[in-house]
Motif scaffolding. Structure first.
Motif, short mmCIF file in Angstrom:
data_model
loop_
_atom_site.label_atom_id
_atom_site.label_comp_id
_atom_site.label_asym_id
_atom_site.label_seq_id
_atom_site.Cartn_x
_atom_site.Cartn_y
_atom_site.Cartn_z
N LEU A 123 0.83 -1.20 0.00
CA LEU A 123 0.00 0.00 0.00
C LEU A 123 0.87 1.26 0.00
O LEU A 123 2.07 1.22 0.27
CB LEU A 123 -0.94 -0.01 1.19
CG LEU A 123 -1.88 -1.22 1.31
CD1 LEU A 123 -2.86 -1.02 2.45
CD2 LEU A 123 -2.63 -1.47 0.00
N ALA A 124 0.23 2.40 -0.30
CA ALA A 124 0.96 3.66 -0.47
C ALA A 124 1.66 4.13 0.79
O ALA A 124 2.64 4.88 0.71
CB ALA A 124 -0.01 4.74 -0.96
N ASP A 125 1.20 3.70 1.97
CA ASP A 125 1.82 4.14 3.23
C ASP A 125 2.92 3.21 3.70
O ASP A 125 3.48 3.41 4.78
CB ASP A 125 0.75 4.27 4.31
CG ASP A 125 0.17 2.91 4.70
OD1 ASP A 125 0.17 2.00 3.85
OD2 ASP A 125 -0.28 2.76 5.85
N GLY A 126 3.23 2.18 2.93
CA GLY A 126 4.24 1.21 3.33
C GLY A 126 3.67 -0.03 4.00
O GLY A 126 4.42 -0.97 4.28
N GLY A 143 -2.66 11.86 2.60
CA GLY A 143 -1.92 12.50 3.67
C GLY A 143 -2.68 12.62 4.97
O GLY A 143 -2.07 12.91 6.02
N ARG A 144 -3.99 12.42 4.95
CA ARG A 144 -4.80 12.59 6.15
C ARG A 144 -5.35 11.30 6.72
O ARG A 144 -5.63 11.21 7.92
CB ARG A 144 -5.96 13.55 5.87
CG ARG A 144 -5.55 14.97 5.53
CD ARG A 144 -6.76 15.78 5.11
NE ARG A 144 -7.42 15.17 3.94
CZ ARG A 144 -8.61 15.53 3.49
NH1 ARG A 144 -9.32 16.46 4.13
NH2 ARG A 144 -9.12 14.95 2.42
N LYS A 145 -5.55 10.32 5.90
CA LYS A 145 -6.24 9.10 6.38
C LYS A 145 -5.64 7.86 5.74
O LYS A 145 -5.00 7.91 4.68
CB LYS A 145 -7.74 9.18 6.07
CG LYS A 145 -8.06 9.21 4.59
CD LYS A 145 -9.57 9.28 4.37
CE LYS A 145 -9.95 9.30 2.90
NZ LYS A 145 -9.38 10.44 2.18
N ARG A 146 -5.91 6.73 6.40
CA ARG A 146 -5.55 5.41 5.88
C ARG A 146 -6.75 4.49 6.12
O ARG A 146 -7.01 4.10 7.25
CB ARG A 146 -4.30 4.86 6.59
CG ARG A 146 -3.07 5.72 6.43
CD ARG A 146 -1.83 5.01 6.94
NE ARG A 146 -1.86 4.78 8.37
CZ ARG A 146 -0.97 4.02 9.03
NH1 ARG A 146 -0.02 3.39 8.37
NH2 ARG A 146 -1.03 3.88 10.35
N THR A 147 -7.45 4.19 5.04
CA THR A 147 -8.67 3.38 5.16
C THR A 147 -8.61 2.22 4.18
O THR A 147 -8.25 2.38 3.02
CB THR A 147 -9.92 4.22 4.86
OG1 THR A 147 -9.97 5.33 5.75
CG2 THR A 147 -11.19 3.38 5.04
N ALA A 148 -8.97 1.04 4.67
CA ALA A 148 -9.06 -0.16 3.83
C ALA A 148 -10.44 -0.77 4.01
O ALA A 148 -11.04 -0.67 5.08
CB ALA A 148 -7.98 -1.16 4.21
#
Length: 314
Positions: A123-126, A143-148
């Motif tokens: 994923l984009a955040d590692g 840049g503000r959230k991480r949702t799956a």
């Protein structure tokens, strides 16, 4: 005469029960008819499943499919023909139940795995994700959230730590929130299971708003009715699929076959009701479901009949 063995069931296994009753009614006595009436009266879902099974039983597509199955074997008495009809009907019923609902989910997904397939995602955040068989998944990371979103199936998450952006997973009746940890989520039949490999996980039940904190080794099951009991130390066997293994300890064969069907790109049919309750233990490779079935047949002293995309245990 063999009568159906009924269990709490999802839509697919209700159809299987309905099909079993169709076969049992061919030579039913008074007691069997009474039990069938009681099963039919349990719920509208039972009645709908039986009507669906009867409609498929009478279809020309069923007769054609049964004829193809019967052609693979030597001529035999009427009961064998009924068995071929049952196999063919099982295929038609399962297709009718599953395909329509899955297509709609797959349109919403970024990633979909086929039956028997696993897929690793970065994923984009590692964070890293492993999707299990027959799963649908999407994510939204900025840049503000991480949702799956686990729309169907099973996924293992190894989450990159970021104290400013909790990583959230939506899976049916639950929302899971973490900062950095590893855990698995299974979402099937409106029920979600969460199993933690390491770290801390917060699980929120949507229907009640209850928040449950899980630690390494913990697992819990939540459905629309609420949360079950937290189980400690049981996560290892539930996470075995991440290493490509199917592990079960003193489990009913019926439960094992239900799990194995998720990995086999064909049809697994148990033609002997008493086998469902036999207790089995094993540790197998998920990449070869046919070999698993051969081993299960051996340890239960059952016969396994192998056809293209069809395995029959009796």
């Amino acid at each position: 005469m063999t009568e159906p063995i009924t269990h709490p069931a999802d839509g697919e296994s209700l159809q299987s029960q309905a099909l079993d009753w169709l076969l049992a009614l061919e030579d039913a006595d008074t007691a069997t008819l009474a039990r069938f009436d009681a099963w039919l009266a349990e719920s509208a879902a039972h009645r709908a499943a039986f009507e669906h099974a009867r409609a498929c039983w009478q279809s020309s597509a069923l007769v054609d499919a049964a004829a193809q199955l019967e052609a693979r074997t030597a001529p035999a008495p009427r009961r064998r023909w009924a068995g071929a009809l049952a196999m063919a009907a099982s295929v038609l019923l399962a297709l009718g139940v599953l395909v329509q609902s899955n297509v709609l989910l797959d349109w919403r997904a970024d990633h979909v795995t086929a039956v028997g397939q696993r897929q690793s995602l970065d994923l984009a955040d590692g964070s890293q994700v492993v999707l299990n068989t027959d799963s649908a998944f999407s994510s939204d990371i900025d840049g503000r959230k991480r949702t799956a979103n686990l729309l169907r199936g099973e996924a293992y998450f190894d989450v990159a730590r970021d104290s400013a952006r909790p990583f959230e997973v939506n899976a049916g009746p639950v929302q899971i929130s973490v900062l950095g940890t590893a855990f698995a989520v299974r979402y099937l039949d409106d029920t979600t299971e969460v199993s933690v490999a390491h770290g801390q996980v917060e699980v929120r039940a949507r229907n009640s708003g209850a928040r449950i904190h899980l630690s390494a080794g913990d697992s819990i099951r939540i459905d629309e009715q609420g949360a079950g009991n937290r189980v400690r130390g049981d996560a290892a066997s539930q996470l075995a699929w991440v290493q490509g293994r199917l592990v079960f300890d003193d489990r009913p064969l019926g439960e094992v076959l239900t799990e194995l069907r998720r990995y086999y790109p064909g049809w697994i049919i148990n033609a002997s009701g008493p086998l469902d309750s036999m207790r089995v233990t094993g540790n197998y490779r998920l990449s070869d479901p046919v070999s698993v079935m051969r081993s299960l047949a051996q340890v239960t002293s059952a016969n396994l009949h192998e056809y293209p995309a069809l395995l029959i245990l009796n």
